[in-house]
Design an enzyme around this catalytic site. Structure first.
Site, short mmCIF file in Angstrom:
data_model
loop_
_atom_site.label_atom_id
_atom_site.label_comp_id
_atom_site.label_asym_id
_atom_site.label_seq_id
_atom_site.Cartn_x
_atom_site.Cartn_y
_atom_site.Cartn_z
N HIS A 26 -31.68 -1.89 1.77
CA HIS A 26 -30.93 -1.87 0.51
C HIS A 26 -31.31 -3.06 -0.34
O HIS A 26 -31.85 -4.06 0.15
CB HIS A 26 -29.43 -1.90 0.78
CG HIS A 26 -28.96 -3.22 1.33
ND1 HIS A 26 -29.21 -3.61 2.63
CD2 HIS A 26 -28.29 -4.26 0.75
CE1 HIS A 26 -28.71 -4.81 2.84
NE2 HIS A 26 -28.16 -5.23 1.72
N ASP A 35 -29.26 -5.71 -2.89
CA ASP A 35 -27.88 -6.08 -3.19
C ASP A 35 -27.55 -5.72 -4.64
O ASP A 35 -28.28 -6.12 -5.55
CB ASP A 35 -27.67 -7.58 -2.98
CG ASP A 35 -27.83 -7.99 -1.52
OD1 ASP A 35 -27.62 -7.13 -0.65
OD2 ASP A 35 -28.15 -9.17 -1.27
N HIS A 63 -34.17 -5.20 1.67
CA HIS A 63 -34.06 -5.95 2.92
C HIS A 63 -33.10 -5.23 3.86
O HIS A 63 -32.40 -4.29 3.47
CB HIS A 63 -33.59 -7.40 2.66
CG HIS A 63 -32.31 -7.53 1.90
ND1 HIS A 63 -32.22 -7.30 0.54
CD2 HIS A 63 -31.05 -7.86 2.30
CE1 HIS A 63 -30.98 -7.49 0.14
NE2 HIS A 63 -30.24 -7.82 1.19
N ARG A 99 -25.21 -11.40 16.76
CA ARG A 99 -25.74 -12.14 15.62
C ARG A 99 -24.66 -12.23 14.55
O ARG A 99 -23.92 -11.27 14.32
CB ARG A 99 -26.97 -11.44 15.04
CG ARG A 99 -27.50 -12.11 13.76
CD ARG A 99 -28.76 -11.43 13.23
NE ARG A 99 -29.19 -12.09 12.00
CZ ARG A 99 -29.00 -11.62 10.77
NH1 ARG A 99 -28.38 -10.45 10.59
NH2 ARG A 99 -29.42 -12.29 9.72
#
Length: 385
Positions: free
Chosen positions: A253, A255, A309, A319
Site C-alpha cells: 500500500h 499511505d 511498501h 515485531r
C-alpha cells in the site's frame, strides 16, 4: 473535552467505486477472530490470511540504501546544514519518498517507554484489548487484523490506533482516550503516548520545513499548513506466524496520509517496492524511517512520490513498530502552492480535497493501495462526495 475530540467518520451515501468495494465478512458464516495466542498453536493458518502466489513475501529482500539525514545541525539553527538536509530529503522524495532521520531530538527514554507499553497492551488477553475495539467505518481503536472489514488477504497483525490533535482545544486528547476507553489502569499509557505524539508532531513540523525548502516554497509554507495537525498514531504488533512465507503483516500500500514517521524495533520486516523489486529497510533504533504519503504527493502537485511498501512477518519473534501519520487539520484544503503549478509544464494533477474526505474514502469505499490517490481523484471529479 475528550468527547469532543474523539470523533467518528461521517456516514456517506456516495456510490462506491466499481471493483474496489470493500468486502465485509460473510453474513452466513461465523465471523473470523484473529487471536494470535490461539492461532500460534495451529499447524496451518486460516485461508483468509493466505495471500496469492504473486503477492507472497520475499523473505530475503536486498537492503535498500536510503538517505540518512542528520537533523542535528538543522535543529541547532545551522543554515548550511539545513540546506544539506533539505537536499537529501528532496533527493529521496524524487526517487521513492523514504529516508532516515538521526539526531532528531526525540528523547531515547521516551522511545523505549513507547515500546515497553506497547508490549504491555498487546500481551493482554484478547477480551481486554477488545474494550478498545475499532468499529466498522472508524479509523481509531483496537483491530485484530482487519477481520471486520475484509474477507481475504488479511494482514497478520494487531493494531491500536488513536487520534492526536495539536490544536489548543485538545491538550490531552491521547491521555483522555486511554482513560475513557480503557480505564484508569491505562493512565500511564496515555501519559507516555501523549508525550510521544507531541514529540512526533514537533519532529514532523521540522521535516515539513525541509520539504518546503527542497521544493522551493520556503520553510514556513508546509510547516504552517500542518501547525494544528490532526493526526493518527498507530501501534503495530506482528505476532510470530507459523507460515510466514504465505502471509503478510501489512499488505502492499501507499499511505494515504501526508507523512509517516516510523520507529521499528530490532526485528525488522519493512519492505519498499523500488525499481520493480521489494527491498528491505533494516531497523536502526537511533533513527526514524520517514516516508511521503498520498496527501503530501497532492500538496507537491505530484513532484514527490508516495511509495508502495509492506511488512513481512517471521515464525519466531514478535515485531513491533510505532507509526505517526501526519494529517492536516480537518478543514484545511489540500492544494499545492502556486509556485508548483504551471499551466503549461506543471498543470494541476489532483483536485482540491480535505483530509477527512480522503480518509472516509479509504475507510468505507477503497482498500488503500498504490492507486488510491488516482482513484480518489476520479471519485471527487465525478461529484461522488
Amino acid at each position: 473535552m475528550a468527547i469532543e475530540c474523539i470523533t467518528e467518520a461521517a456516514p456517506s451515501s456516495s456510490p462506491m467505486p466499481k471493483s474496489t468495494t470493500l468486502k465485509q465478512n460473510y453474513h452466513d458464516q461465523k465471523p473470523l477472530v484473529f487471536d494470535a495466542s490461539f492461532l500460534r498453536h495451529q499447524s496451518t493458518i486460516p485461508q483468509q490470511f493466505v495471500w496469492p502466489d504473486d503477492e507472497k513475501p520475499s523473505m530475503r529482500a536486498r537492503e535498500l540504501r536510503v538517505p540518512l539525514v542528520d537533523l542535528g545541525g538543522f535543529m541547532a539553527g545551522d543554515e548550511d546544514q539545513a540546506v544539506e538536509a533539505s537536499r537529501l530529503v528532496g533527493q529521496a522524495c524524487l526517487k521513492h519518498g523514504f529516508f532516515l532521520v538521526v539526531n532528531h531530538g526525540v528523547d531515547v527514554g521516551l522511545i523505549k517507554d513507547a515500546h515497553k507499553y506497547m508490549d504491555l497492551f498487546f500481551e493482554l488477553p484478547l477480551a481486554e484489548k477488545q474494550r478498545a475495539q475499532r468499529k466498522l467505518g472508524e479509523h481509531c481503536g483496537y483491530a485484530s487484523s482487519f477481520t471486520g472489514r475484509f474477507s481475504s488477504k488479511l494482514p497478520w497483525k494487531e493494531t491500536l490506533s488513536f487520534r492526536y490533535s495539536a490544536a489548543p482545544t485538545c491538550p490531552k486528547i491521547v491521555q483522555d482516550y486511554f482513560t475513557n476507553r480503557l480505564g484508569q489502569d491505562f493512565h500511564q499509557l496515555g501519559v507516555v503516548y501523549q508525550e510521544y505524539c507531541e514529540a512526533m508532531s514537533k519532529l514532523s513540523l521540522g521535516i515539513m520545513e525541509l520539504l518546503g525548502m527542497s521544493l522551493g516554497v520556503g520553510r514556513d509554507h508546509f510547516k504552517d499548513f500542518f501547525q494544528e495537525n490532526d493526526s493518527v498514531m498507530r501501534l503495530n504488533y506482528y505476532p510470530p506466524c507459523q507460515k510466514p512465507d504465505q502471509t503478510l503483516g501489512t499488505g502492499p500500500h501507499c499511505d494515504p496520509t501526508s507523512l509517516t514517521i516510523l520507529h521499528q524495533d530490532q526485528v525488522g520486516g519493512l519492505q519498499v517496492f523500488v525499481d520493480d523489486e521489494w527491498r528491505s529497510i533494516p531497523p536502526d533504533f537511533n533513527a526514524f524511517v520517514v516516508n511521503i504519503g498520498d496527501t503530501f504527493m497532492a500538496l507537491s502537485n505530484g513532484r514527490y512520490k508516495s511509495c508502495l511498501h509492506r511488512a513481512v512477518v517471521n515464525s519466531e519473534t514478535p515485531r513491533k513498530s510505532l507509526a505517526y501519520f501526519l494529517c492536516p487539520k480537518k478543514d484545511r484544503v489540500v492544494q499545492p502552492p502556486a509556485q508548483l503549478v504551471d499551466d503549461e509544464q506543471n498543470p494541476r494533477i489532483y483536485p482540491d480535497f480535505t483530509w477527512p474526505t480522503l480518509l472516509e474514502f479509504t475507510q468505507r469505499h477503497y482498500r488503500a493501495d498504490m492507486n488510491t490517490l488516482d482513484v480518489f481523484s476520479k471519485w471527487v471529479l465525478n461529484g461522488q462526495i
